[in-house]
Write a protein that holds these residues in place. Structure first.
Motif, PDB file in Angstrom:
ATOM      1  N   THR A  98       0.887  -0.692  -8.983  1.00 55.35           N
ATOM      2  CA  THR A  98       2.029  -1.441  -9.517  1.00 55.35           C
ATOM      3  C   THR A  98       3.354  -0.876  -8.986  1.00 55.35           C
ATOM      4  N   SER A  99       3.414   0.436  -8.785  1.00 56.87           N
ATOM      5  CA  SER A  99       4.629   1.030  -8.207  1.00 56.87           C
ATOM      6  C   SER A  99       4.861   0.514  -6.787  1.00 56.87           C
ATOM      7  N   SER A 118       7.160  -4.614  -2.685  1.00 61.98           N
ATOM      8  CA  SER A 118       6.447  -5.475  -1.742  1.00 61.98           C
ATOM      9  C   SER A 118       6.964  -6.909  -1.780  1.00 61.98           C
ATOM     10  N   SER A 119       6.407  -7.731  -0.885  1.00 56.74           N
ATOM     11  CA  SER A 119       6.743  -9.158  -0.839  1.00 56.74           C
ATOM     12  C   SER A 119       5.809 -10.003  -1.704  1.00 56.74           C
ATOM     13  N   GLN A 172       0.693  -7.156 -15.900  1.00 56.01           N
ATOM     14  CA  GLN A 172       1.525  -8.237 -16.417  1.00 56.01           C
ATOM     15  C   GLN A 172       2.893  -7.766 -16.925  1.00 56.01           C
ATOM     16  N   ASN A 173       3.154  -6.474 -16.816  1.00 58.77           N
ATOM     17  CA  ASN A 173       4.442  -5.953 -17.272  1.00 58.77           C
ATOM     18  C   ASN A 173       5.551  -6.098 -16.224  1.00 58.77           C
ATOM     19  N   SER A 174       5.216  -6.634 -15.065  1.00 62.08           N
ATOM     20  CA  SER A 174       6.211  -6.768 -14.009  1.00 62.08           C
ATOM     21  C   SER A 174       6.838  -8.153 -14.007  1.00 62.08           C
ATOM     22  N   ALA A 219       2.052   0.013   1.938  1.00 68.31           N
ATOM     23  CA  ALA A 219       3.095  -1.012   2.011  1.00 68.31           C
ATOM     24  C   ALA A 219       2.762  -2.062   3.054  1.00 68.31           C
ATOM     25  N   ASP A 220       2.142  -1.656   4.158  1.00 70.14           N
ATOM     26  CA  ASP A 220       1.732  -2.607   5.186  1.00 70.14           C
ATOM     27  C   ASP A 220       0.662  -3.548   4.646  1.00 70.14           C
TER      28      ASP A 220
END
Length: 273
Positions: free
Chosen positions: A98-99, A104-105, A147-149, A66-67
């Motif tokens: 992707t998870s 995330s930002s 591309q599913n997000s 995450a960082d």
């Protein structure tokens, strides 16, 4: 530099990722870079790239990942490993990524793919023709995952054969005999164009998911190109097999050139070296 995207994370600081990170740092970006090699961390640090040791197949610590993903733009620059069952590990790695991205930002993803997702169709290949896609390709399946997000926009950049830096194609086939497909056209791209295109795509607004082919304008034959580049290094040129039924594809770069108003630095592979 577009200040909208001033924080960039590069997953995979290898042949493309490392020089790209250096170029972005020199342009004023804040760059994080990942490697799977502990001995490479100091090299990244010396180049003012914030180093991260990330191996997606080894279940990295969620907070550490995450960082790394505290960024505006993520560049994914690691291909599936073709040896030791690496292809089977690739999609789970992308799924894990992707998870993490959903939390995330990151607002833009640049996914480095390959024209290997296309079949040999004995003709010109464009991005929007589903009939020419190898749907079983791990890279193509990874593209779809990315591309599913709806939380971020993904640009798929399908590079041709990568040349430049420490990759001199004169060594690829030198001295070999009975090399197939002498008249098949090559689909290549030089490192300098790879870097320039990535930089432009980071800066450009991305209203939706997009796919681009990235190869040179010219497509000399395998015989013509690999003979010339072997001689360039003073090596024995390859000997090609007798002419056979052609199996080839010519990758079109027109969509990319129009969208970015881009002129290739190296439009003809015969002038790479």
């Amino acid at each position: 530099m577009n200040n909208t995207w001033n924080r960039v994370s590069i997953l995979g600081c290898g042949w493309l990722g490392l020089p790209l990170a250096e170029r972005l740092v020199s342009s004023g970006y804040q760059v994080k870079g990942s490697t799977t090699s502990p001995e490479k961390l100091e090299l990244l640090r010396q180049k003012n790239i914030q180093p991260f040791l990330i191996n997606l197949s080894a279940n990295p610590d969620a907070l550490y990942l995450a960082d790394f993903l505290k960024a505006d733009c993520l560049i994914i620059s690691f291909p599936p490993r073709l040896r030791a069952g690496g292809e089977a590990l690739y999609l789970p790695q992308i799924q894990l990524l992707t998870s993490a991205l959903r939390q995330s930002s990151v607002k833009k993803v640049l996914f480095i793919s390959s024209t290997s997702v296309y079949r040999e169709v004995n003709g010109t290949v464009k991005e929007n023709d589903p009939a020419v896609i190898l749907k079983e390709s791990p890279l193509y399946q990874a593209e779809n995952l990315m591309q599913n997000s709806s939380g971020y926009k993904t640009i798929i950049l399908r590079f041709g054969g990568l040349v430049g830096g420490n990759r001199h194609p004169g060594r690829f086939l030198a001295g070999k005999t009975e090399v197939p497909q002498p008249e098949a056209p090559v689909n290549l791209i030089h490192l300098e164009d790879c870097l320039q295109l990535c930089a432009k795509l980071i800066q450009n607004p991305t209203p939706h998911h997009e796919v681009y082919n990235a190869v040179t304008d010219k497509h000399p034959s395998r015989n013509e190109f690999y003979t010339a580049v072997a001689k360039n290094l003073g090596l024995t040129p390859p000997q090609f097999a007798a002419t056979e039924t052609p199996q080839f594809k010519i990758i079109s770069n027109e969509k990319l050139k129009v969208a970015l108003a881009y002129e290739f630095i190296y439009p003809d592979p015969m002038f790479f070296f």
